[in-house]
Motif scaffolding. Sequence first.
Motif, PDB file in Angstrom:
ATOM      1  N   MET A 141      32.516  32.589  -9.998  1.00  0.00           N
ATOM      2  CA  MET A 141      31.319  31.727  -9.865  1.00  0.00           C
ATOM      3  C   MET A 141      31.494  30.320 -10.326  1.00  0.00           C
ATOM      4  O   MET A 141      31.949  30.499 -11.482  1.00  0.00           O
ATOM      5  N   ALA A 142      30.881  29.548  -9.687  1.00  0.00           N
ATOM      6  CA  ALA A 142      30.955  28.076 -10.478  1.00  0.00           C
ATOM      7  C   ALA A 142      30.253  28.372 -11.819  1.00  0.00           C
ATOM      8  O   ALA A 142      29.187  28.660 -11.867  1.00  0.00           O
ATOM      9  N   GLY A 143      31.104  27.523 -12.782  1.00  0.00           N
ATOM     10  CA  GLY A 143      30.575  27.571 -14.246  1.00  0.00           C
ATOM     11  C   GLY A 143      30.798  28.983 -14.943  1.00  0.00           C
ATOM     12  O   GLY A 143      30.469  28.621 -16.118  1.00  0.00           O
ATOM     13  N   ALA A 144      31.312  29.695 -14.645  1.00  0.00           N
ATOM     14  CA  ALA A 144      31.563  30.869 -15.298  1.00  0.00           C
ATOM     15  C   ALA A 144      32.701  30.808 -16.406  1.00  0.00           C
ATOM     16  O   ALA A 144      32.170  31.228 -17.590  1.00  0.00           O
ATOM     17  N   ARG A 145      33.567  30.060 -16.088  1.00  0.00           N
ATOM     18  CA  ARG A 145      34.467  29.980 -17.338  1.00  0.00           C
ATOM     19  C   ARG A 145      33.605  28.985 -18.518  1.00  0.00           C
ATOM     20  O   ARG A 145      33.915  29.374 -19.639  1.00  0.00           O
TER      21      ARG A 145
ATOM     22  N   THR B 264      26.454  26.693 -13.846  1.00  0.00           N
ATOM     23  CA  THR B 264      26.915  25.365 -14.503  1.00  0.00           C
ATOM     24  C   THR B 264      25.871  24.509 -15.193  1.00  0.00           C
ATOM     25  O   THR B 264      26.067  23.584 -16.095  1.00  0.00           O
ATOM     26  N   GLU B 265      24.406  25.232 -15.179  1.00  0.00           N
ATOM     27  CA  GLU B 265      23.538  24.954 -16.001  1.00  0.00           C
ATOM     28  C   GLU B 265      23.335  25.373 -17.439  1.00  0.00           C
ATOM     29  O   GLU B 265      22.827  24.962 -18.265  1.00  0.00           O
ATOM     30  N   PHE B 266      24.129  26.573 -17.323  1.00  0.00           N
ATOM     31  CA  PHE B 266      24.088  27.195 -18.551  1.00  0.00           C
ATOM     32  C   PHE B 266      24.512  26.273 -20.070  1.00  0.00           C
ATOM     33  O   PHE B 266      23.807  26.624 -21.085  1.00  0.00           O
ATOM     34  N   PRO B 267      25.594  25.910 -20.114  1.00  0.00           N
ATOM     35  CA  PRO B 267      25.910  24.953 -21.314  1.00  0.00           C
ATOM     36  C   PRO B 267      24.888  23.962 -21.845  1.00  0.00           C
ATOM     37  O   PRO B 267      24.592  24.087 -22.942  1.00  0.00           O
ATOM     38  N   GLY B 268      24.421  23.503 -20.744  1.00  0.00           N
ATOM     39  CA  GLY B 268      23.277  22.455 -21.107  1.00  0.00           C
ATOM     40  C   GLY B 268      22.073  23.259 -21.902  1.00  0.00           C
ATOM     41  O   GLY B 268      21.659  22.726 -22.869  1.00  0.00           O
TER      42      GLY B 268
ATOM     43  N   ALA C  24      16.209  41.187 -25.806  1.00  0.00           N
ATOM     44  CA  ALA C  24      17.208  39.894 -25.614  1.00  0.00           C
ATOM     45  C   ALA C  24      16.229  38.770 -24.610  1.00  0.00           C
ATOM     46  O   ALA C  24      15.377  39.176 -23.830  1.00  0.00           O
ATOM     47  N   LEU C  25      16.674  37.661 -24.936  1.00  0.00           N
ATOM     48  CA  LEU C  25      16.093  36.655 -23.963  1.00  0.00           C
ATOM     49  C   LEU C  25      16.711  36.728 -22.881  1.00  0.00           C
ATOM     50  O   LEU C  25      18.122  36.889 -22.805  1.00  0.00           O
ATOM     51  N   SER C  26      15.857  36.870 -21.647  1.00  0.00           N
ATOM     52  CA  SER C  26      16.269  37.081 -20.266  1.00  0.00           C
ATOM     53  C   SER C  26      16.698  35.745 -19.668  1.00  0.00           C
ATOM     54  O   SER C  26      15.676  34.810 -19.245  1.00  0.00           O
ATOM     55  N   VAL C  27      17.879  35.313 -19.380  1.00  0.00           N
ATOM     56  CA  VAL C  27      18.206  34.040 -18.846  1.00  0.00           C
ATOM     57  C   VAL C  27      18.844  34.631 -17.366  1.00  0.00           C
ATOM     58  O   VAL C  27      19.814  35.233 -17.301  1.00  0.00           O
ATOM     59  N   ALA C  28      18.069  34.132 -16.273  1.00  0.00           N
ATOM     60  CA  ALA C  28      18.525  34.719 -15.031  1.00  0.00           C
ATOM     61  C   ALA C  28      19.087  33.310 -14.089  1.00  0.00           C
ATOM     62  O   ALA C  28      18.803  32.295 -14.392  1.00  0.00           O
ATOM     63  N   VAL C  29      20.153  33.706 -13.435  1.00  0.00           N
ATOM     64  CA  VAL C  29      20.737  32.671 -12.565  1.00  0.00           C
ATOM     65  C   VAL C  29      20.528  33.270 -10.967  1.00  0.00           C
ATOM     66  O   VAL C  29      20.651  34.251 -10.529  1.00  0.00           O
ATOM     67  N   ALA C  30      20.140  32.138 -10.152  1.00  0.00           N
ATOM     68  CA  ALA C  30      19.577  32.834  -8.800  1.00  0.00           C
ATOM     69  C   ALA C  30      20.764  32.287  -8.068  1.00  0.00           C
ATOM     70  O   ALA C  30      20.973  31.797  -6.961  1.00  0.00           O
ATOM     71  N   THR C  31      21.880  33.245  -8.309  1.00  0.00           N
ATOM     72  CA  THR C  31      23.175  33.256  -7.346  1.00  0.00           C
ATOM     73  C   THR C  31      23.499  34.660  -6.873  1.00  0.00           C
ATOM     74  O   THR C  31      24.363  34.573  -6.026  1.00  0.00           O
ATOM     75  N   GLY C  32      22.616  35.474  -6.924  1.00  0.00           N
ATOM     76  CA  GLY C  32      22.712  36.660  -6.258  1.00  0.00           C
ATOM     77  C   GLY C  32      21.752  37.170  -5.286  1.00  0.00           C
ATOM     78  O   GLY C  32      21.311  36.212  -4.770  1.00  0.00           O
ATOM     79  N   PRO C  33      21.232  38.534  -4.978  1.00  0.00           N
ATOM     80  CA  PRO C  33      20.357  38.653  -4.266  1.00  0.00           C
ATOM     81  C   PRO C  33      18.862  38.333  -4.278  1.00  0.00           C
ATOM     82  O   PRO C  33      17.999  38.410  -3.587  1.00  0.00           O
ATOM     83  N   CYS C  34      18.498  38.122  -5.605  1.00  0.00           N
ATOM     84  CA  CYS C  34      16.993  37.719  -6.088  1.00  0.00           C
ATOM     85  C   CYS C  34      16.951  36.402  -5.955  1.00  0.00           C
ATOM     86  O   CYS C  34      17.710  35.730  -6.916  1.00  0.00           O
TER      87      CYS C  34
END
Length: 214
Positions: free
Chosen positions: A93-97, A200-204, A172-182
Amino acid sequence: MADMASTTAPAPLTVGFDLDMTLIDSRPGIHACYRALSERTGTYIDADLAVTRLGPPLAEELINWFPESEIAAMSDLYRSMYPSIAIAATPAMAGAREAIDAVRAAGGRAVVVTAKYEPNAKLHLEHLGIRPDEVVGDLWAEQKAEALREHGAGVYVGDHVGDVRGARKADALSVAVATGPCSTEELASAGADVVLGDLTEFPGWLDGYRPARA
């Protein structure tokens, strides 16, 4: 006497990540594997539909196409076919690495906790050159809390409402990315603490989280 709260260092940063549709776009590989399973067994499987609802364990999808008595055997067959069909077809996925790198740059550890069969999860990560500190498979939704707690994860990143439930059960803190079915709205309604468009927004976000956490 110094205030203990002001002198106690925060716990080391450990971030958990889901795999399918969080770190990898597993739709092409899974689609190809379902088509191959359909051809092998002579059983109709709507692969287009199946890849729109990724996240839950394999058996929860197979029950839509096979009798319950055949699910265990079909799961084994699918998993045996998977490496030769799905691994090479699946991109990151974009930004994974960059997300994993950001955790490492912050002095933290990255742990992948996924519902995917663990040997196949490791094959995906090895193929893509993504190297987390730990990989734990075969856990879905609230079951993920066990691994998150074991590894001391204070943050869990995922794309499904099941991932939100797992994070919350693990405190744990839930950080969700809207890249799947939800959708963004579904993730927020499920209780995600943070909703990002993609990794891609995660590092920031992590840069802001660290000073606040300290």
